[in-house]
Motif scaffolding. Structure first.
Motif, PDB file in Angstrom:
ATOM      1  N   GLU A  70      -3.689 -21.636   9.214  1.00 55.27           N
ATOM      2  CA  GLU A  70      -3.565 -20.250   9.668  1.00 55.27           C
ATOM      3  C   GLU A  70      -4.549 -19.886  10.780  1.00 55.27           C
ATOM      4  O   GLU A  70      -4.228 -19.095  11.660  1.00 55.27           O
ATOM      5  CB  GLU A  70      -3.722 -19.288   8.486  1.00 55.27           C
ATOM      6  CG  GLU A  70      -2.644 -19.429   7.428  1.00 55.27           C
ATOM      7  CD  GLU A  70      -1.253 -19.041   7.901  1.00 55.27           C
ATOM      8  OE1 GLU A  70      -1.109 -18.217   8.819  1.00 55.27           O
ATOM      9  OE2 GLU A  70      -0.287 -19.595   7.341  1.00 55.27           O
ATOM     10  N   ASN A  94       4.221 -21.088   9.114  1.00 55.65           N
ATOM     11  CA  ASN A  94       3.316 -21.874   9.952  1.00 55.65           C
ATOM     12  C   ASN A  94       3.821 -23.301  10.170  1.00 55.65           C
ATOM     13  O   ASN A  94       3.066 -24.178  10.576  1.00 55.65           O
ATOM     14  CB  ASN A  94       1.905 -21.890   9.364  1.00 55.65           C
ATOM     15  CG  ASN A  94       1.845 -22.491   7.972  1.00 55.65           C
ATOM     16  OD1 ASN A  94       2.827 -22.515   7.241  1.00 55.65           O
ATOM     17  ND2 ASN A  94       0.666 -22.963   7.598  1.00 55.65           N
ATOM     18  N   THR A 132      -2.842 -21.038  14.199  1.00 55.13           N
ATOM     19  CA  THR A 132      -1.470 -20.715  14.604  1.00 55.13           C
ATOM     20  C   THR A 132      -1.402 -19.995  15.950  1.00 55.13           C
ATOM     21  O   THR A 132      -0.507 -20.258  16.744  1.00 55.13           O
ATOM     22  CB  THR A 132      -0.729 -19.900  13.528  1.00 55.13           C
ATOM     23  OG1 THR A 132      -1.480 -18.735  13.226  1.00 55.13           O
ATOM     24  CG2 THR A 132      -0.501 -20.725  12.271  1.00 55.13           C
TER      25      THR A 132
END
Length: 106
Positions: free
Chosen positions: A55, A81, A58
């Motif tokens: 995360e 993701n 991303t």
């Protein structure tokens, strides 16, 4: 060299380095990272190099192209993701990138 950390489905962590301009998939294959089969050789024509981008990364990796997005429909356990590692090109901005290999590929 750009460092990429791969977390396998069993929690094993593998670090690999690749040259700028190579893809995450090419780096995985050259470093024998399990679960990145790359059956199509990086042509965005299969989903055997599917990874989950951490995360925190991303935004730097960016969104999949429409073609990659369509191919991700063939990936098991797709997530927000999810990316095909053959479509992530290494650059200095991605040094330290972290991705996870889905369990079904392990």
């Amino acid at each position: 060299m750009v460092k990429v950390t791969f977390t396998l489905h069993d929690g094993t962590v593998r670090e690999a380095e690749g040259e700028e301009g190579l893809t995450v998939m090419e780096t995985a294959v050259r470093n024998d990272v399990p679960g990145i089969d790359a059956d199509c050789g990086g042509a965005c024509a299969c989903a055997t190099c599917h990874v989950y981008v951490d995360e925190a990364w991303t935004g730097k990796v960016g969104e999949p192209s429409p073609m990659e997005d369509s191919m991700l429909d063939f990936a098991s356990e797709r997530a927000d993701n999810s990316r095909l590692s053959c479509q992530i090109r290494l650059s200095a901005a991605l040094d330290g990138l972290k991705v996870a290999v889905p369990e079904f590929q392990g």
